[in-house]
Design a protein around this motif. Structure first.
Motif: not given
Length: 142
Positions: A122, A110, A136, A133-134, A5
């Motif tokens: 996220d 994060s 970003g 979302p993982s 990400r």
């Protein structure tokens, strides 16, 4: 790209790595610890930063809105990189600002490893810019 990400795009690192046709960098721990010239001073500086970053307006707004906090002022100044840097603004910039993104698509925040504040949004989008979302989100990243 790392940790699926983050991009090493600022400062030209990604361009240099790409020009060398480097595909990956593997690092193997040696088991040796890192030694610092003045470890006590380093700890003192880290503690000071952790205690004082919230007194800096730029750091506070970055922790709240990520780099997308810059969308609106850069757009107003005509310096927002748009159309692959061929333009400096666009009419709907406010729709992708940090404040609007936080209200509409933010799932959580994060940040970089061991950094004091979490400025990486996220985000989950659907429709035209579907994201997970993982990875970003579509916001500008610091």
């Amino acid at each position: 790209m790392f940790e699926h990400r983050y991009a090493a795009g600022r400062g030209g690192v990604g361009a240099v790595v790409g020009s060398k046709r480097l595909k990956a960098i593997a690092v193997k721990a040696s088991g040796r610890s890192v030694r610092f010239y003045d470890e006590k001073k380093l700890v003192e500086i880290v503690k000071w930063f952790n205690d004082n970053w919230k007194n800096q307006p730029g750091a506070v707004s970055r922790s709240q809105h990520g780099a997308a906090e810059l969308v609106t002022p850069l757009n107003k100044d005509g310096t927002l990189p748009t159309l692959n840097f061929r333009g400096g603004s666009f009419n709907d910039a406010v729709k992708v600002s940090g404040k609007v993104s936080n209200k509409t698509i933010l799932v959580s925040k994060s940040g970089c490893f061991a950094f004091s504040f979490r400025c990486k949004p996220d985000e989950k989008c659907e429709k035209s810019c579907e994201t997970d979302p993982s990875y970003g989100g579509p916001s500008m990243k610091p």
